[in-house]
Design an enzyme around this catalytic site. Structure first.
Site, short mmCIF file in Angstrom:
data_model
loop_
_atom_site.label_atom_id
_atom_site.label_comp_id
_atom_site.label_asym_id
_atom_site.label_seq_id
_atom_site.Cartn_x
_atom_site.Cartn_y
_atom_site.Cartn_z
N ASP A 19 0.83 -1.21 0.00
CA ASP A 19 0.00 0.00 0.00
C ASP A 19 0.87 1.26 0.00
OD1 ASP A 19 -2.30 1.49 0.03
OD2 ASP A 19 -2.71 1.20 2.16
N ARG A 32 -0.28 9.19 -10.03
CA ARG A 32 -0.31 7.98 -9.21
C ARG A 32 0.37 6.79 -9.90
NH1 ARG A 32 -3.95 7.40 -5.29
NH2 ARG A 32 -4.22 5.22 -5.83
N GLU A 66 -12.00 -4.75 -5.25
CA GLU A 66 -12.45 -3.36 -5.09
C GLU A 66 -11.69 -2.40 -6.01
OE1 GLU A 66 -11.61 -5.42 -2.51
OE2 GLU A 66 -13.66 -5.84 -1.84
N ASN A 67 -10.47 -2.79 -6.39
CA ASN A 67 -9.65 -1.89 -7.23
C ASN A 67 -10.24 -1.67 -8.63
OD1 ASN A 67 -6.43 -3.00 -5.89
ND2 ASN A 67 -7.72 -1.27 -5.28
C1 FPP Z 1 -1.96 0.20 -3.29
O1 FPP Z 1 -1.48 1.51 -3.33
C2 FPP Z 1 -1.39 -0.57 -4.37
C3 FPP Z 1 -2.10 -1.12 -5.39
C4 FPP Z 1 -3.57 -1.00 -5.49
C5 FPP Z 1 -1.46 -1.84 -6.48
C6 FPP Z 1 -0.20 -2.55 -6.17
C7 FPP Z 1 0.57 -2.65 -7.41
C8 FPP Z 1 1.90 -2.62 -7.51
C9 FPP Z 1 2.78 -2.61 -6.35
C10 FPP Z 1 2.60 -2.56 -8.83
C11 FPP Z 1 2.26 -3.61 -9.81
C12 FPP Z 1 2.34 -4.99 -9.25
C13 FPP Z 1 3.16 -5.96 -9.69
C14 FPP Z 1 3.05 -7.32 -9.10
C15 FPP Z 1 4.16 -5.77 -10.74
P1 FPP Z 1 -2.51 2.70 -3.50
O2 FPP Z 1 -2.57 3.05 -4.95
O3 FPP Z 1 -3.82 2.34 -2.90
O4 FPP Z 1 -1.80 3.82 -2.67
P2 FPP Z 1 -2.52 4.99 -1.82
O5 FPP Z 1 -3.27 4.31 -0.71
O6 FPP Z 1 -1.36 5.78 -1.33
O7 FPP Z 1 -3.39 5.75 -2.76
#
Ligand code: FPP
Length: 250
Positions: A19, A32, A66-67
């Site tokens: 996260d 982002r 949810e994403n």
């Molecule tokens: C949460 O951060 C992260 C995600 C929803 C996606 C995770 C993806 C990666 C780490 C990169 C791609 C993955 C791979 C396996 C290559 P957020 O966007 O919710 O951050 P925030 O809470 O600060 O907005």
């Protein structure tokens, strides 16, 4: 750099809620998506560290059910990054004996991502040094609901009796069937939530929250968390800890 960590009481399964990519980018006045790109590099670092120190199972929460509700541009950038990761890491997974599994609703992924995931899973399925689970379009409640449906169908077909439904039967119908439960769940960015991640499997997991945002998470901090885990007294609801060296409950 070789990691200096004791091999005793290493977790058999580490699960990570990655996260903070968005906040990492926002703090730098960036889009982002730049945060997700930097986060992908951290994924490579943590996968290779787990392989190096011989952690047999690593599960990364890469995209939740949810994403899908995020802006279309962000969803498609994430899908692009996931495909890029699968393509670019396949040779390394073969070299290092890493087996890739996708946990989640594979059928919801765009066709090209799904095809690539299927290809990488098929190519790496005989690798036995480590299993890398990517939780994609994953939601724990959906997973448990699917398991209940599968068990109900078996009962309907006369293959299983109601009295035979045990915790093991439920576990055997989850995406993680046959794998050990996570010993350690790490969440970056300081949020104290499980966010619909491995709810059944994490019943006895040690939970570690770090304020570090995922793109800033390093091998050194990961090793520090593992060292801290090794010192924890895991009682599994009992009074005294009698944990064998492989970390499994007795
Ligand atoms: C949460 O951060 C992260 C995600 C929803 C996606 C995770 C993806 C990666 C780490 C990169 C791609 C993955 C791979 C396996 C290559 P957020 O966007 O919710 O951050 P925030 O809470 O600060 O907005």
């Amino acid at each position: 750099m070789k990691s200096d960590i004791s091999q005793a009481r290493l977790p058999a399964h580490v699960a990570v809620i990655m996260d903070g990519n968005g906040r990492w980018a926002k703090r730098r006045l960036m889009n982002r998506i730049k945060g997700h790109e930097k986060g992908s590099q951290t994924v490579r670092t943590i996968v290779s560290t787990c392989r190096e120190i011989q952690i047999p199972f690593l599960t990364l929460y890469a995209f939740s059910t949810e994403n899908w509700a995020r802006p279309k541009s962000e969803v498609s950038a994430l899908m692009h990054l996931l495909k890029k990761f699968l393509v670019s890491e396949q040779d390394e997974m073969m070299e290092k004996g890493i087996c890739l599994k996708v946990l989640g609703q594979l059928e919801r992924l765009p066709e090209d991502v799904r095809n690539q995931a299927e290809e990488t899973m098929a190519a790496t399925c005989h690798n036995h040094q480590m299993t890398l689970n990517l939780a994609l379009s994953y939601g724990s409640r959906r997973e448990i609901t699917d398991a209940v449906q599968m068990v109900a169908k078996k009962i309907q077909a006369g293959e299983l009796a109601v009295a035979d439904i045990s915790e093991q039967v439920v576990a055997d119908h989850l995406y993680t069937a046959g794998m050990p439960d996570p010993d350690l769940v790490i969440r970056t960015s300081g949020e104290f939530r499980l966010s619909n991640f491995l709810l059944w499997q994490s019943a006895y997991a040690e939970i570690f929250v770090t304020h570090t945002l995922w793109p800033d998470f390093t091998k050194e901090e990961f090793i520090e968390i593992l060292t801290n885990y090794q010192k924890r007294d895991r009682r599994f609801g009992k009074v005294e800890c009698s944990m064998p060296s492989d970390g499994s409950p007795q």
